[in-house]
Design a protein around this motif. Structure first.
Motif, PDB file in Angstrom:
ATOM      1  N   PRO A 100      -7.066   9.534  72.899  1.00  0.00           N
ATOM      2  CA  PRO A 100      -5.627   8.886  73.632  1.00  0.00           C
ATOM      3  C   PRO A 100      -4.588   9.682  73.097  1.00  0.00           C
ATOM      4  CG  PRO A 100      -6.683   8.126  71.184  1.00  0.00           C
ATOM      5  CD  PRO A 100      -7.647   8.945  71.704  1.00  0.00           C
ATOM      6  N   SER A 101      -3.343   9.491  73.511  1.00  0.00           N
ATOM      7  CA  SER A 101      -1.906  10.031  73.066  1.00  0.00           C
ATOM      8  C   SER A 101      -2.004  10.130  71.393  1.00  0.00           C
ATOM      9  CB  SER A 101      -0.833   9.493  73.524  1.00  0.00           C
ATOM     10  OG  SER A 101      -1.067   8.170  73.385  1.00  0.00           O
ATOM     11  N   ALA A 102      -1.701  11.332  70.840  1.00  0.00           N
ATOM     12  CA  ALA A 102      -1.732  11.274  69.472  1.00  0.00           C
ATOM     13  C   ALA A 102      -0.531  10.610  68.757  1.00  0.00           C
ATOM     14  CB  ALA A 102      -1.818  12.721  69.117  1.00  0.00           C
ATOM     15  N   ASN A 103      -0.240   9.268  69.093  1.00  0.00           N
ATOM     16  CA  ASN A 103       0.654   8.491  68.444  1.00  0.00           C
ATOM     17  C   ASN A 103       0.214   7.252  67.881  1.00  0.00           C
ATOM     18  OD1 ASN A 103       0.469   8.212  71.489  1.00  0.00           O
ATOM     19  ND2 ASN A 103       1.279   6.209  70.726  1.00  0.00           N
ATOM     20  N   ARG A 104       0.759   6.707  66.960  1.00  0.00           N
ATOM     21  CA  ARG A 104       0.314   5.277  66.685  1.00  0.00           C
ATOM     22  C   ARG A 104       0.455   4.185  67.640  1.00  0.00           C
ATOM     23  NH1 ARG A 104      -1.112   5.470  61.234  1.00  0.00           N
ATOM     24  NH2 ARG A 104      -0.267   7.464  60.494  1.00  0.00           N
ATOM     25  N   SER A 134       5.412  -3.827  75.872  1.00  0.00           N
ATOM     26  CA  SER A 134       6.310  -2.948  75.077  1.00  0.00           C
ATOM     27  C   SER A 134       5.213  -2.069  74.701  1.00  0.00           C
ATOM     28  CB  SER A 134       6.444  -3.880  73.991  1.00  0.00           C
ATOM     29  OG  SER A 134       7.014  -2.949  72.814  1.00  0.00           O
ATOM     30  N   HIS A 135       5.520  -0.809  75.113  1.00  0.00           N
ATOM     31  CA  HIS A 135       4.647   0.273  74.637  1.00  0.00           C
ATOM     32  C   HIS A 135       5.392   1.685  74.930  1.00  0.00           C
ATOM     33  CE1 HIS A 135       0.292   0.981  74.269  1.00  0.00           C
ATOM     34  NE2 HIS A 135       0.346   2.199  74.802  1.00  0.00           N
ATOM     35  N   TYR A 136       5.256   2.740  74.517  1.00  0.00           N
ATOM     36  CA  TYR A 136       5.660   3.786  74.147  1.00  0.00           C
ATOM     37  C   TYR A 136       7.310   3.706  73.886  1.00  0.00           C
ATOM     38  CZ  TYR A 136       2.248   4.501  78.252  1.00  0.00           C
ATOM     39  OH  TYR A 136       0.993   4.475  78.832  1.00  0.00           O
ATOM     40  N   ALA A 137       7.134   2.992  72.808  1.00  0.00           N
ATOM     41  CA  ALA A 137       8.432   2.628  72.517  1.00  0.00           C
ATOM     42  C   ALA A 137       8.939   3.260  70.867  1.00  0.00           C
ATOM     43  CB  ALA A 137       8.516   1.057  72.087  1.00  0.00           C
ATOM     44  N   LEU A 196       5.979   6.182  70.834  1.00  0.00           N
ATOM     45  CA  LEU A 196       6.242   7.286  71.579  1.00  0.00           C
ATOM     46  C   LEU A 196       5.155   8.175  71.822  1.00  0.00           C
ATOM     47  CD1 LEU A 196       9.852   8.051  70.919  1.00  0.00           C
ATOM     48  CD2 LEU A 196       9.317   6.795  73.045  1.00  0.00           C
ATOM     49  N   SER A 197       4.549   8.621  73.096  1.00  0.00           N
ATOM     50  CA  SER A 197       3.837   9.732  72.599  1.00  0.00           C
ATOM     51  C   SER A 197       4.271  11.033  72.433  1.00  0.00           C
ATOM     52  CB  SER A 197       3.005   9.981  74.190  1.00  0.00           C
ATOM     53  OG  SER A 197       2.294   8.942  74.833  1.00  0.00           O
ATOM     54  N   PRO A 198       3.528  11.943  71.719  1.00  0.00           N
ATOM     55  CA  PRO A 198       3.940  13.226  71.141  1.00  0.00           C
ATOM     56  C   PRO A 198       3.964  14.284  72.186  1.00  0.00           C
ATOM     57  CG  PRO A 198       1.855  12.845  70.301  1.00  0.00           C
ATOM     58  CD  PRO A 198       2.105  11.901  71.378  1.00  0.00           C
ATOM     59  N   ALA A 223      -7.350   5.542  62.770  1.00  0.00           N
ATOM     60  CA  ALA A 223      -6.025   6.222  62.703  1.00  0.00           C
ATOM     61  C   ALA A 223      -5.038   5.852  63.640  1.00  0.00           C
ATOM     62  CB  ALA A 223      -6.386   7.710  63.056  1.00  0.00           C
ATOM     63  N   LYS A 224      -5.105   5.578  64.636  1.00  0.00           N
ATOM     64  CA  LYS A 224      -4.044   4.925  65.700  1.00  0.00           C
ATOM     65  C   LYS A 224      -3.664   3.687  65.500  1.00  0.00           C
ATOM     66  CE  LYS A 224      -3.422   5.537  70.159  1.00  0.00           C
ATOM     67  NZ  LYS A 224      -2.481   6.427  70.824  1.00  0.00           N
ATOM     68  N   GLY A 225      -4.545   2.875  64.854  1.00  0.00           N
ATOM     69  CA  GLY A 225      -4.244   1.404  64.542  1.00  0.00           C
ATOM     70  C   GLY A 225      -4.339   0.799  65.980  1.00  0.00           C
TER      71      GLY A 225
HETATM   72 MG    MG Z   1      -1.020   6.200  74.585  1.00  0.00          MG
END
Ligand code: MG
Ligand code: TXA
Length: 324
Positions: A134-138, A223-226, A142-144, A47-49
């Motif tokens: 994990p944070s519920a984002n792909r 590159s993360h949380y972008a 960006l984290s939700p 789901a997260k990829g």
């Molecule tokens: Mg995360």
């Protein structure tokens, strides 16, 4: 309408069936799966990829569950738990042999945290086992910090989203590795490092920038949380020039700046940043999401103050600005 207790019961049932449930924590929304169910974990990664060698944090209800997941637990872990749990601190400890490779990414360590949110704690208590979340984002996004952020990112893959309103802290937990000779912060969060040091009783180091942490902590990839648009992090003195530069290139900028530093007459999508780092962090991801969805082509962020209360915010902004 379901009463909250019924919703928790429904969430527990879904987790028991190997489904994914998103829940609020004080930091960001998590995407939860039964941490003892391999199939549920592979559903989570799909789901997260997210690449399968990246470990996930196991969320617990109480410090008493630590020994179900970790071994050779140092006294500092119990002191930190007493000081900060439930709260925005994740500890990396030597894993128990029973912990699945799908949780640890095949490493000998496991990340554990007791979140400080009534819905998360009610869910964890009723479920009784650890919830990998994990944070519920792909992956890389960006984290939700709101239920609607999760809804926008996942539709059919997530069976239930528990809505707990906006997250209080707004950026992810501090991660501290306790498996070495001295504690090392792998990811800064909003817990003041001085408070952590006071509890540990010694100085705490930070993982060196550029250290090869890519498999240990994806949050440490450059590159993360972008957001999906290019993001430029610029000092106050260069704001006007950067706005002009973007306009010259035909890019309409959206900006996140403090009230005082904005002087441009160009019509721009704009968010006024907070002066207090706690509030800035709380709103950071929703501000970036707003600009990501606004009618602009790039995002210019005024670099916040260089004081240590802003360290975790700088960390996230630098990653959001890194070339993809
Ligand atoms: Mg995360
Ligand atoms: O605030 C948070 O920590 C949120 C909420 C939902 O609890 N969770 C979160 O999870 O940010 P995630 O997966 O997006 O980021 C967790 C970070 C990743 O960078 C992961 O690599 C790292 O924790 N991590 C997990 N287990 C680890 C381990 N055994 N060793 C090193 N890093 C680990």
């Amino acid at each position: 309408m379901l009463y909250p207790k019924d919703i928790i019961a429904q969430a527990v049932e879904l987790l028991q069936q190997g489904e994914l449930v998103s829940f609020p924590t004080e930091t960001v929304y998590g995407l939860g799966a039964d941490a003892t169910n391999v199939d549920a974990l592979s559903k989570l990664y799909a789901a997260k990829g997210r690449p399968s060698q990246h470990p996930v944090i196991v969320h617990l209800f109480s410090v008493e569950q630590l020994s179900d997941w970790a071994q050779e637990i140092p006294p500092s872990a119990y002191r930190l738990a007493a000081g900060f749990w439930p709260g925005p601190l994740t500890m990396i400890l030597k894993r128990n042999d029973s912990v699945l490779d799908a949780v640890t990414g095949g490493q000998e360590t496991v990340g554990l945290r007791v979140p400080n949110h009534p819905i998360a704690l009610a869910l964890l208590k009723e479920f009784g086992k650890g919830i990998a979340a994990p944070s519920a984002n792909r992956f890389g996004r960006l984290s939700p910090t709101k239920a609607e952020d999760v809804r926008a990112e996942f539709t059919e893959q997530v069976s239930l989203i528990l809505d707990g309103g906006p997250c209080e802290v707004g950026i992810e937990s501090t991660i501290i590795d306790l498996t070495g000779p001295s504690p090392v912060v792998l990811r800064p969060g909003m817990l003041p490092v001085g408070e952590i040091e006071a509890v540990v009783g010694s100085a705490v180091n930070f993982a060196a920038a550029g250290a090869n942490l890519s498999t240990r902590a994806p949050g440490s990839l450059p590159s993360h949380y972008a957001p999906s648009k290019p993001l430029y992090l610029v000092p106050t003195a260069s704001l006007a020039a950067m706005i002009e530069h973007c306009c010259d290139r035909g890019e309409r900028p959206g900006i996140l700046t403090s009230e005082a530093s904005f002087t441009s007459d160009v019509q721009l999508a704009r968010v006024v940043a907070e002066h207090d780092p706690v509030i800035y962090a709380r709103r950071l991801y929703s501000n970036l999401r707003y600009l990501d969805n606004a009618s602009c082509d790039c995002i210019i962020v005024e670099s916040p103050p260089e004081e240590k209360e802003w360290d975790a915010i700088h960390d996230r902004l630098k990653r959001a600005a890194a070339d993809k």
